[in-house]
Design a protein around this motif. Sequence first.
Motif, mmCIF file in Angstrom:
data_model
loop_
_atom_site.group_PDB
_atom_site.id
_atom_site.type_symbol
_atom_site.label_atom_id
_atom_site.label_comp_id
_atom_site.label_asym_id
_atom_site.label_seq_id
_atom_site.Cartn_x
_atom_site.Cartn_y
_atom_site.Cartn_z
ATOM 1 N N ALA A 1 1.036 -1.432 0.113
ATOM 2 C CA ALA A 1 -0.122 -0.003 0.106
ATOM 3 C C ALA A 1 0.784 1.103 0.052
ATOM 4 O O ALA A 1 0.559 2.143 -0.627
ATOM 5 C CB ALA A 1 -1.088 -0.026 1.173
ATOM 6 N N LEU A 2 1.888 1.133 0.758
ATOM 7 C CA LEU A 2 2.751 2.314 0.687
ATOM 8 C C LEU A 2 3.647 2.593 -0.470
ATOM 9 O O LEU A 2 3.694 3.844 -0.964
ATOM 10 C CB LEU A 2 3.844 2.160 1.906
ATOM 11 N N ALA A 3 3.961 1.319 -1.012
ATOM 12 C CA ALA A 3 4.509 1.558 -2.536
ATOM 13 C C ALA A 3 3.664 2.040 -3.393
ATOM 14 O O ALA A 3 4.285 2.986 -4.380
ATOM 15 C CB ALA A 3 5.049 0.145 -3.021
ATOM 16 N N ARG A 4 2.250 2.130 -3.365
ATOM 17 C CA ARG A 4 1.447 2.769 -4.330
ATOM 18 C C ARG A 4 1.308 4.199 -4.094
ATOM 19 O O ARG A 4 0.868 4.891 -5.152
ATOM 20 C CB ARG A 4 0.127 2.205 -4.256
ATOM 21 N N LYS A 5 1.989 4.616 -3.047
ATOM 22 C CA LYS A 5 1.891 6.069 -2.791
ATOM 23 C C LYS A 5 2.959 6.917 -3.471
ATOM 24 O O LYS A 5 3.083 8.072 -3.636
ATOM 25 C CB LYS A 5 1.865 6.584 -1.472
ATOM 26 N N VAL A 6 4.071 6.202 -4.233
ATOM 27 C CA VAL A 6 5.112 6.424 -4.510
ATOM 28 C C VAL A 6 4.903 6.887 -5.857
ATOM 29 O O VAL A 6 4.768 5.747 -6.940
ATOM 30 C CB VAL A 6 6.444 5.783 -4.145
ATOM 31 N N PRO A 7 5.227 7.728 -6.683
ATOM 32 C CA PRO A 7 5.266 8.035 -8.136
ATOM 33 C C PRO A 7 6.053 7.083 -9.016
ATOM 34 O O PRO A 7 5.641 6.539 -9.910
ATOM 35 C CB PRO A 7 5.727 9.538 -8.371
ATOM 36 N N LEU A 8 7.138 6.614 -8.223
ATOM 37 C CA LEU A 8 8.257 5.785 -9.172
ATOM 38 C C LEU A 8 7.423 4.195 -8.987
ATOM 39 O O LEU A 8 8.184 3.288 -9.569
ATOM 40 C CB LEU A 8 9.396 5.783 -8.620
ATOM 41 N N GLY A 9 6.707 4.049 -8.148
ATOM 42 C CA GLY A 9 5.946 2.658 -7.995
ATOM 43 C C GLY A 9 6.534 1.854 -7.056
ATOM 44 O O GLY A 9 6.155 0.366 -7.501
ATOM 45 N N ARG A 10 7.407 2.108 -6.464
ATOM 46 C CA ARG A 10 8.029 1.045 -5.422
ATOM 47 C C ARG A 10 8.756 2.075 -4.455
ATOM 48 O O ARG A 10 8.765 3.066 -4.096
ATOM 49 C CB ARG A 10 9.187 0.429 -6.231
ATOM 50 N N LEU A 11 9.094 1.108 -3.401
ATOM 51 C CA LEU A 11 9.751 1.576 -2.163
ATOM 52 C C LEU A 11 11.236 1.851 -2.588
ATOM 53 O O LEU A 11 11.899 1.251 -3.635
ATOM 54 C CB LEU A 11 9.535 0.641 -1.003
ATOM 55 N N GLY A 12 11.976 2.912 -1.888
ATOM 56 C CA GLY A 12 13.329 3.067 -2.042
ATOM 57 C C GLY A 12 14.197 1.943 -1.656
ATOM 58 O O GLY A 12 13.513 1.224 -0.484
ATOM 59 N N ARG A 13 15.605 1.759 -1.921
ATOM 60 C CA ARG A 13 16.164 0.752 -1.117
ATOM 61 C C ARG A 13 17.212 1.611 -0.295
ATOM 62 O O ARG A 13 17.785 2.603 -0.807
ATOM 63 C CB ARG A 13 16.925 -0.036 -2.365
ATOM 64 N N PRO A 14 18.004 1.174 0.559
ATOM 65 C CA PRO A 14 18.704 1.576 1.425
ATOM 66 C C PRO A 14 20.004 2.011 0.622
ATOM 67 O O PRO A 14 20.544 3.121 1.081
ATOM 68 C CB PRO A 14 18.970 0.549 2.561
ATOM 69 N N GLU A 15 20.521 1.158 -0.377
ATOM 70 C CA GLU A 15 21.608 1.698 -1.083
ATOM 71 C C GLU A 15 21.396 2.843 -1.980
ATOM 72 O O GLU A 15 22.744 3.514 -2.139
ATOM 73 C CB GLU A 15 21.836 0.413 -2.348
ATOM 74 N N GLU A 16 20.259 3.358 -2.220
ATOM 75 C CA GLU A 16 19.985 4.689 -2.879
ATOM 76 C C GLU A 16 20.127 5.795 -2.003
ATOM 77 O O GLU A 16 20.463 6.718 -2.366
ATOM 78 C CB GLU A 16 18.654 4.411 -3.581
ATOM 79 N N VAL A 17 19.871 5.401 -0.879
ATOM 80 C CA VAL A 17 19.881 6.707 0.234
ATOM 81 C C VAL A 17 21.579 6.723 0.594
ATOM 82 O O VAL A 17 22.144 7.934 0.599
ATOM 83 C CB VAL A 17 19.376 6.212 1.516
ATOM 84 N N ALA A 18 22.322 5.681 0.593
ATOM 85 C CA ALA A 18 23.840 5.626 0.830
ATOM 86 C C ALA A 18 24.236 6.340 -0.275
ATOM 87 O O ALA A 18 25.341 6.989 -0.336
ATOM 88 C CB ALA A 18 24.237 4.258 0.698
ATOM 89 N N GLU A 19 23.914 6.308 -1.867
ATOM 90 C CA GLU A 19 24.336 7.045 -2.855
ATOM 91 C C GLU A 19 24.213 8.590 -2.748
ATOM 92 O O GLU A 19 25.236 9.332 -2.866
ATOM 93 C CB GLU A 19 23.590 6.461 -4.143
ATOM 94 N N ALA A 20 23.173 8.860 -1.982
ATOM 95 C CA ALA A 20 22.886 10.329 -1.949
ATOM 96 C C ALA A 20 23.974 10.792 -0.654
ATOM 97 O O ALA A 20 24.430 12.059 -0.738
ATOM 98 C CB ALA A 20 21.387 10.764 -1.489
ATOM 99 N N VAL A 21 24.319 10.347 0.365
ATOM 100 C CA VAL A 21 25.115 10.449 1.135
ATOM 101 C C VAL A 21 26.312 10.613 0.759
ATOM 102 O O VAL A 21 27.263 11.715 1.011
ATOM 103 C CB VAL A 21 25.015 9.408 2.321
ATOM 104 N N LEU A 22 26.893 9.718 -0.128
ATOM 105 C CA LEU A 22 28.311 9.777 -0.686
ATOM 106 C C LEU A 22 28.349 11.108 -1.751
ATOM 107 O O LEU A 22 29.180 11.749 -1.923
ATOM 108 C CB LEU A 22 28.529 8.540 -1.700
#
Length: 243
Positions: A200-221
């Motif tokens: 249900a939460l994923a359906r709220k995201v325009p990209l259609g899925r939940l994010g991955r921890p690795e994608e947050v890590a990329e922003a940190v770097l």
Amino acid sequence: MSGFGGRVALVTGASRGIGRAIALALAAAGADLVVNYRREAATAEAVATEARALGRRALALGADVAEGDAVAAMVARAEAALGPIDILVNNAGIALRRTPEALSEAEFARTLAVNLTGAFLCIQRVLPGMRRRRWGRIVNISSGAARGGGIIGVHYNASKAGLEGLTRGYAARLAGEGVTVNAVAPSLIETDMLAEGREALARKVPLGRLGRPEEVAEAVLLVAGNAYMTGQTVPVNGGMHFT
């Protein structure tokens, strides 16, 4: 990815989830690593072991970031073993789901102690060395809840909004000293925090899925590697909100 060779990074709350992903991304980018945890010693040590397999020095250290003496002891041990902390990622946090009616004073206070005061205590402990060396990178892990309603509760909103204020305050005062302070604000990332209702939460995201921890890590770097970016909050939210 490389770029942090010779640097020492401390990631709080790094035994699992987003913290683990950030820690391993920093290690892959060349940084030696301090893996902070509060209770999960075995999983934190596993992260340190993975970092060593990448050729990095790594140390798992337990400390409750909400306790000043514990933070001081952790940083002292880390610097004795690996050298001065160059990169600090304040990721440790708690997210107790509560309605406004069910939220207790103790839960509100504990949330702010870990999510906000903990970041302050860690920054204060590593900052003098960063200023002396005129090089430092501080990244605070905020949340979309800092500027929106969120799904956790008002206590969580308050802690993350405060963290972004802390970010801007330090950034303004450290600009020109070689120390940058930024925040990364993830929303709806696939971690233990979202154990229920993921579809249900994923359906709220325009990209259609939940994010991955690795994608947050990329922003940190991204922000840690940029010497001209400070005082900013970078959202990682699949298009849910724009800034």
